[in-house]
Scaffold this active site. Structure first.
Site, PDB file in Angstrom:
ATOM      1  N   MET A  18      50.184  40.182  41.731  1.00 24.16           N
ATOM      2  CA  MET A  18      50.017  38.739  41.699  1.00 24.16           C
ATOM      3  C   MET A  18      48.543  38.409  41.888  1.00 24.16           C
ATOM      4  SD  MET A  18      51.381  35.610  41.498  1.00 24.16           S
ATOM      5  CE  MET A  18      51.794  34.273  42.549  1.00 24.16           C
ATOM      6  N   PRO A  19      48.140  37.453  42.678  1.00 24.19           N
ATOM      7  CA  PRO A  19      46.723  37.110  42.727  1.00 24.19           C
ATOM      8  C   PRO A  19      45.828  38.223  43.276  1.00 24.19           C
ATOM      9  CG  PRO A  19      48.031  35.301  43.572  1.00 24.19           C
ATOM     10  CD  PRO A  19      48.956  36.467  43.410  1.00 24.19           C
ATOM     11  N   HIS A  20      44.675  38.342  42.647  1.00 22.32           N
ATOM     12  CA  HIS A  20      43.625  39.233  43.141  1.00 22.32           C
ATOM     13  C   HIS A  20      42.392  38.384  43.386  1.00 22.32           C
ATOM     14  CE1 HIS A  20      41.157  42.717  43.822  1.00 22.32           C
ATOM     15  NE2 HIS A  20      40.253  42.148  43.046  1.00 22.32           N
ATOM     16  N   SER A  56      45.802  40.929  46.689  1.00 20.60           N
ATOM     17  CA  SER A  56      44.828  41.994  46.887  1.00 20.60           C
ATOM     18  C   SER A  56      43.442  41.348  46.912  1.00 20.60           C
ATOM     19  CB  SER A  56      44.918  43.051  45.779  1.00 20.60           C
ATOM     20  OG  SER A  56      44.720  42.464  44.516  1.00 20.60           O
TER      21      SER A  56
END
Length: 73
Positions: free
Chosen positions: A1-3, A40
């Site tokens: 998902m979001p990094h 992350s």
């Protein structure tokens, strides 16, 4: 998902970087209503003499509509 990627001048310890990464992931998780394990974070040291080419011209440029918080320099 979001990094999340953080680019900054070198000189901070891994301990400081880990703390920053944790706070960013926790804040993003809270704001986006997701669990922290979906996030992350990486931190890239960019020497000052390479900042303009590697960061400013690619990410901070005033024409880049994806930058929501701009520096004051």
């Amino acid at each position: 998902m979001p990094h999340i990627t953080v680019q900054m001048y070198p000189g901070r310890s891994d301990e400081i970087k880990a703390k920053l990464a944790k706070v960013l992931a926790e804040t993003a998780a809270k704001e986006l209503g997701r669990e922290i394990e979906h996030f992350s974070v990486s931190i890239e040291d960019v020497p000052q003499d390479e900042w303009t080419e590697k960061v400013y011209k690619k990410a901070v440029d005033p024409e880049n509509k994806e930058v929501f918080v701009r520096p004051g320099y």
